[in-house]
Design a protein around this motif. Structure first.
Motif, PDB file in Angstrom:
ATOM      1  N   SER A 195     -23.557  -7.602 -55.684  1.00  0.00           N
ATOM      2  CA  SER A 195     -22.115  -7.798 -55.568  1.00  0.00           C
ATOM      3  C   SER A 195     -21.750  -7.751 -54.098  1.00  0.00           C
ATOM      4  CB  SER A 195     -21.345  -6.709 -56.329  1.00  0.00           C
ATOM      5  OG  SER A 195     -21.636  -6.729 -57.698  1.00  0.00           O
ATOM      6  N   THR A 196     -20.852  -8.628 -53.684  1.00  0.00           N
ATOM      7  CA  THR A 196     -20.472  -8.714 -52.275  1.00  0.00           C
ATOM      8  C   THR A 196     -18.957  -8.816 -52.154  1.00  0.00           C
ATOM      9  OG1 THR A 196     -22.546  -9.854 -51.734  1.00  0.00           O
ATOM     10  CG2 THR A 196     -20.749 -10.021 -50.136  1.00  0.00           C
ATOM     11  N   VAL A 197     -18.404  -8.039 -51.246  1.00  0.00           N
ATOM     12  CA  VAL A 197     -16.982  -8.135 -50.908  1.00  0.00           C
ATOM     13  C   VAL A 197     -16.905  -8.355 -49.405  1.00  0.00           C
ATOM     14  CG1 VAL A 197     -14.759  -6.953 -50.847  1.00  0.00           C
ATOM     15  CG2 VAL A 197     -16.267  -6.675 -52.824  1.00  0.00           C
ATOM     16  N   ARG A 198     -16.417  -9.542 -49.013  1.00  0.00           N
ATOM     17  CA  ARG A 198     -16.430  -9.938 -47.608  1.00  0.00           C
ATOM     18  C   ARG A 198     -15.099  -9.585 -46.938  1.00  0.00           C
ATOM     19  NH1 ARG A 198     -20.938 -12.882 -47.081  1.00  0.00           N
ATOM     20  NH2 ARG A 198     -21.797 -13.876 -48.946  1.00  0.00           N
ATOM     21  N   THR A 199     -15.190  -8.753 -45.908  1.00  0.00           N
ATOM     22  CA  THR A 199     -13.994  -8.331 -45.182  1.00  0.00           C
ATOM     23  C   THR A 199     -13.972  -8.808 -43.736  1.00  0.00           C
ATOM     24  OG1 THR A 199     -15.091  -6.259 -44.574  1.00  0.00           O
ATOM     25  CG2 THR A 199     -13.748  -6.255 -46.587  1.00  0.00           C
ATOM     26  N   GLY A 200     -15.128  -9.216 -43.208  1.00  0.00           N
ATOM     27  CA  GLY A 200     -15.172  -9.628 -41.805  1.00  0.00           C
ATOM     28  C   GLY A 200     -14.782  -8.500 -40.868  1.00  0.00           C
ATOM     29  N   LEU A 201     -15.215  -7.274 -41.174  1.00  0.00           N
ATOM     30  CA  LEU A 201     -14.829  -6.112 -40.377  1.00  0.00           C
ATOM     31  C   LEU A 201     -15.538  -6.125 -39.022  1.00  0.00           C
ATOM     32  CD1 LEU A 201     -13.351  -3.295 -40.355  1.00  0.00           C
ATOM     33  CD2 LEU A 201     -15.556  -2.346 -41.094  1.00  0.00           C
ATOM     34  N   VAL A 202     -14.768  -5.843 -37.981  1.00  0.00           N
ATOM     35  CA  VAL A 202     -15.302  -5.614 -36.638  1.00  0.00           C
ATOM     36  C   VAL A 202     -14.719  -4.296 -36.154  1.00  0.00           C
ATOM     37  CG1 VAL A 202     -15.506  -6.470 -34.277  1.00  0.00           C
ATOM     38  CG2 VAL A 202     -15.396  -8.097 -36.193  1.00  0.00           C
ATOM     39  N   TYR A 203     -15.562  -3.416 -35.636  1.00  0.00           N
ATOM     40  CA  TYR A 203     -15.031  -2.137 -35.173  1.00  0.00           C
ATOM     41  C   TYR A 203     -15.721  -1.687 -33.889  1.00  0.00           C
ATOM     42  CZ  TYR A 203     -19.020  -0.109 -37.810  1.00  0.00           C
ATOM     43  OH  TYR A 203     -20.261   0.205 -38.313  1.00  0.00           O
ATOM     44  N   THR A 204     -15.004  -0.906 -33.120  1.00  0.00           N
ATOM     45  CA  THR A 204     -15.513  -0.383 -31.855  1.00  0.00           C
ATOM     46  C   THR A 204     -15.277   1.122 -31.806  1.00  0.00           C
ATOM     47  OG1 THR A 204     -13.436  -0.667 -30.634  1.00  0.00           O
ATOM     48  CG2 THR A 204     -14.943  -2.539 -30.675  1.00  0.00           C
ATOM     49  N   SER A 205     -16.145   1.810 -31.100  1.00  0.00           N
ATOM     50  CA  SER A 205     -15.980   3.248 -30.882  1.00  0.00           C
ATOM     51  C   SER A 205     -16.182   3.563 -29.404  1.00  0.00           C
ATOM     52  CB  SER A 205     -16.980   4.059 -31.721  1.00  0.00           C
ATOM     53  OG  SER A 205     -16.683   3.986 -33.084  1.00  0.00           O
ATOM     54  N   ARG A 206     -15.431   4.555 -28.943  1.00  0.00           N
ATOM     55  CA  ARG A 206     -15.582   5.039 -27.574  1.00  0.00           C
ATOM     56  C   ARG A 206     -15.276   6.534 -27.554  1.00  0.00           C
ATOM     57  NH1 ARG A 206     -12.641   2.566 -22.100  1.00  0.00           N
ATOM     58  NH2 ARG A 206     -14.298   3.214 -20.646  1.00  0.00           N
ATOM     59  N   HIS A 207     -16.017   7.278 -26.743  1.00  0.00           N
ATOM     60  CA  HIS A 207     -15.848   8.717 -26.677  1.00  0.00           C
ATOM     61  C   HIS A 207     -15.034   9.117 -25.451  1.00  0.00           C
ATOM     62  CE1 HIS A 207     -19.358   8.275 -29.343  1.00  0.00           C
ATOM     63  NE2 HIS A 207     -18.932   9.399 -29.893  1.00  0.00           N
ATOM     64  N   TYR A 208     -14.232  10.158 -25.647  1.00  0.00           N
ATOM     65  CA  TYR A 208     -13.369  10.692 -24.601  1.00  0.00           C
ATOM     66  C   TYR A 208     -13.575  12.202 -24.502  1.00  0.00           C
ATOM     67  CZ  TYR A 208     -10.946   6.206 -25.081  1.00  0.00           C
ATOM     68  OH  TYR A 208     -10.650   4.867 -25.134  1.00  0.00           O
ATOM     69  N   ARG A 209     -13.259  12.739 -23.348  1.00  0.00           N
ATOM     70  CA  ARG A 209     -13.382  14.177 -23.158  1.00  0.00           C
ATOM     71  C   ARG A 209     -12.297  14.900 -23.961  1.00  0.00           C
ATOM     72  NH1 ARG A 209     -16.535  15.816 -19.569  1.00  0.00           N
ATOM     73  NH2 ARG A 209     -16.261  13.929 -18.302  1.00  0.00           N
ATOM     74  N   TYR A 210     -12.703  15.956 -24.664  1.00  0.00           N
ATOM     75  CA  TYR A 210     -11.738  16.717 -25.455  1.00  0.00           C
ATOM     76  C   TYR A 210     -11.005  17.707 -24.554  1.00  0.00           C
ATOM     77  CZ  TYR A 210      -9.871  20.225 -28.629  1.00  0.00           C
ATOM     78  OH  TYR A 210      -9.035  21.099 -29.287  1.00  0.00           O
ATOM     79  N   VAL A 211      -9.694  17.720 -24.668  1.00  0.00           N
ATOM     80  CA  VAL A 211      -8.857  18.655 -23.923  1.00  0.00           C
ATOM     81  C   VAL A 211      -8.244  19.622 -24.931  1.00  0.00           C
ATOM     82  CG1 VAL A 211      -6.855  18.931 -22.420  1.00  0.00           C
ATOM     83  CG2 VAL A 211      -8.356  16.938 -22.151  1.00  0.00           C
ATOM     84  N   PRO A 212      -8.580  20.915 -24.866  1.00  0.00           N
ATOM     85  CA  PRO A 212      -8.030  21.877 -25.836  1.00  0.00           C
ATOM     86  C   PRO A 212      -6.503  21.878 -25.812  1.00  0.00           C
ATOM     87  CG  PRO A 212      -9.820  22.855 -24.570  1.00  0.00           C
ATOM     88  CD  PRO A 212      -9.504  21.542 -23.908  1.00  0.00           C
ATOM     89  N   GLY A 213      -5.935  22.163 -26.964  1.00  0.00           N
ATOM     90  CA  GLY A 213      -4.478  22.227 -27.057  1.00  0.00           C
ATOM     91  C   GLY A 213      -3.904  21.242 -28.039  1.00  0.00           C
ATOM     92  N   GLY A 214      -4.683  20.234 -28.403  1.00  0.00           N
ATOM     93  CA  GLY A 214      -4.204  19.281 -29.388  1.00  0.00           C
ATOM     94  C   GLY A 214      -4.142  19.902 -30.771  1.00  0.00           C
ATOM     95  N   ASP A 215      -3.187  19.516 -31.568  1.00  0.00           N
ATOM     96  CA  ASP A 215      -3.008  20.113 -32.890  1.00  0.00           C
ATOM     97  C   ASP A 215      -3.870  19.459 -33.958  1.00  0.00           C
ATOM     98  OD1 ASP A 215      -1.100  21.882 -31.922  1.00  0.00           O
ATOM     99  OD2 ASP A 215       0.537  20.463 -32.248  1.00  0.00           O
ATOM    100  N   ASP A 216      -4.249  18.211 -33.765  1.00  0.00           N
ATOM    101  CA  ASP A 216      -4.889  17.449 -34.827  1.00  0.00           C
ATOM    102  C   ASP A 216      -6.400  17.433 -34.682  1.00  0.00           C
ATOM    103  OD1 ASP A 216      -2.444  16.668 -36.033  1.00  0.00           O
ATOM    104  OD2 ASP A 216      -2.194  15.125 -34.492  1.00  0.00           O
ATOM    105  N   PHE A 217      -7.079  17.669 -35.805  1.00  0.00           N
ATOM    106  CA  PHE A 217      -8.520  17.457 -35.851  1.00  0.00           C
ATOM    107  C   PHE A 217      -8.820  15.966 -35.890  1.00  0.00           C
ATOM    108  CE2 PHE A 217     -12.215  16.614 -38.546  1.00  0.00           C
ATOM    109  CZ  PHE A 217     -13.208  17.287 -37.847  1.00  0.00           C
ATOM    110  N   ALA A 218      -7.998  15.219 -36.606  1.00  0.00           N
ATOM    111  CA  ALA A 218      -8.196  13.773 -36.721  1.00  0.00           C
ATOM    112  C   ALA A 218      -6.869  13.100 -37.029  1.00  0.00           C
ATOM    113  CB  ALA A 218      -9.211  13.447 -37.815  1.00  0.00           C
ATOM    114  N   VAL A 219      -6.788  11.835 -36.667  1.00  0.00           N
ATOM    115  CA  VAL A 219      -5.675  10.958 -37.033  1.00  0.00           C
ATOM    116  C   VAL A 219      -6.297   9.704 -37.628  1.00  0.00           C
ATOM    117  CG1 VAL A 219      -3.668   9.654 -36.268  1.00  0.00           C
ATOM    118  CG2 VAL A 219      -4.214  11.847 -35.183  1.00  0.00           C
TER     119      VAL A 219
END
Length: 449
Positions: A195-219
């Motif tokens: 079974s195949t479901v075609r979405t044509g997904l393209v994604y990118t990731s990049r890492h940044y330095r964590y600065v303490p003080g942010g409230d969110d673990f993830a968005v």
């Protein structure tokens, strides 16, 4: 039992090896890559530098196979968050109401997760991990035509020399690029239904330095019809934050700084846009293309040889933005620990829910190619109202997260007490969407969104 060979030494293969070590006298893991001694991205896992997170169900499964694994992750610097209270979720552009829960998620990078699992598996006395060994074919008991046949082992090329390794069970953990369907066809077993479901997904990731003080673990800003874009930021080990941008159906995320900021501006909420104003990148963006989700239905083959199974992406690969892959691989490994004999039929039942969840979300987009049912239109309409109501009702958000964390099946969202909360929602609920002023949504009729 005697000897099991696992083809592929990534997370899925390692978990399979751990499970099989309880049933076999010897387990051999083969991989053509060279494994690093430390947690590091490697060529054989092209998604190594992409964003990863371990769902609550996956963490529980790993803890069963490797006692104390969660604590080991934390000791290694993996941040932990409450999936409901510490994560901001945007569903169909609406911010889901946050609340405390018992669902923990772990911001573990793929290289560190694989390193920790591999270290545990290497310590098992009956498991041998051999890298730099490419599996080139199967050993088989003869022509498959007219008989079931049996896989007897694998052919391996290592250091320029070919050899054969006999096995009582061969596990295909070769990922999306597995050669198993080709080898079975060459042996006369025909095509493996898929079974195949075609979405044509393209994604990118990049890492940044964590600065303490942010409230969110993830968005998490999920895509929806009319907005085929997604964006995620999540804390990860090494005092980092990873940003994932994704696009479906031709909406490719950019990699240049100005383009990334503009992409973030188009997203529903302000969090990622605000994060990028001061974030300090520590590496370059990495892009991947994921044209389709694919599920191989070995259980539907009229004939298939005994002596082999498939796990992980070699059996079913999901749209990666839903984060199900590692958790599903862990659950498949548990099936191997129970009884490999009826594995494919039991795995098909296991895969039904996560496959339905992932492909059901993708098939909301009219442009996505895949098989649809008559009931899907009604279901999508109900779930659209569900997502709107979750902006006000934390109980609905908890139900959604139980399903997305694979602690409950999709049918949980249709349970009478859940449906009642959706249908009894206030007639006009002010909710925020797309960073714009609150929109008035009528839950008793058509949503004005």
């Amino acid at each position: 039992m005697g000897h099991a060979v696992v083809v592929g030494g990534s997370v899925g293969g390692l978990l399979a090896a751990r499970a099989l070590s309880d049933r076999f006298e010897r387990v051999t893991v083969l991989d053509r890559d060279r494994f690093p001694e430390v947690a590091a991205a490697r060529r054989g896992v092209p998604q190594s530098r992409q964003a990863h997170v371990l769902l609550a169900k996956g963490a529980a499964a790993l803890g069963e196979m490797f006692p104390g694994f969660a604590a080991e992750m934390v000791t290694s610097g993996v941040p932990v968050g409450d999936a409901h209270a510490d994560c901001r979720w945007y569903l169909d552009g609406y911010a889901m109401r946050q609340a405390p829960s018992s669902m923990q998620c772990y911001g573990v990078s793929r290289p560190l997760l694989e390193h920790l699992v591999r270290r545990r598996v290497r310590a098992l006395p009956d498991v041998e991990i051999i890298d730099g060994a490419e599996v080139t074919g199967l050993l088989h008991d003869g022509p498959a035509r007219g008989s079931r046949g049996r896989v007897l082992g694998v052919r391996v090329r290592q250091d320029g020399a070919d050899r054969e390794i006999e096995a009582d069970l061969v596990v295909d953990a070769g990922g999306r690029g597995t050669r198993m369907p080709v080898w079975l066809r060459e042996l006369g077993y025909g095509e493996v239904p898929s079974s195949t479901v075609r979405t044509g997904l393209v994604y990118t990731s990049r890492h940044y330095r964590y600065v303490p003080g942010g409230d969110d673990f993830a968005v998490v800003m999920a895509p929806y019809p009319g907005m085929p874009r997604a964006a995620v930021i999540v804390r990860q080990d090494g005092d980092r934050v990873v940003l994932l941008l994704a696009g479906m159906l031709g909406a490719e995320p950019p990699v240049d700084d100005a383009g990334v900021r503009a992409y973030a501006e188009s997203m529903p909420g302000p969090e990622i846009r605000d994060f990028l104003r001061t974030a300090e990148p520590i590496d370059e963006p990495v892009r991947m293309r994921y044209p389709s989700s694919v599920r191989h239905h070995y259980e539907r083959m009229p004939r298939r040889p005994a002596g082999f199974v498939a796990v992980g992406d070699a059996l079913c690969s999901f749209n990666p933005i839903y984060g199900q892959g590692i958790t599903v691989a862990a659950l498949e490994a548990r099936l191997l620990a129970d009884e490999p004999g009826r594995y494919f039929e039991r795995a098909a039942r296991l895969l039904a829910n996560p496959w339905s969840l992932a492909t059901g979300s993708d098939l909301r987009f009219p442009e996505v190619k895949g098989q649809r049912r008559m009931v899907d239109r009604l279901l999508h309409g109900y779930l659209a109202r569900f997502r709107v109501a979750a902006a006000r009702d934390a109980a609905l958000g908890a139900a959604f997260l139980r399903v997305s964390n694979m602690l409950a099946g999709p049918a949980h969202l249709l349970a009478p007490h859940i449906a009642l909360r959706v249908l009894r929602g206030a007639r006009r609920i002010p909710v925020s969407r797309g960073g714009n002023p609150p929109a008035e949504v009528d839950l008793s009729g058509s949503s004005r969104i």
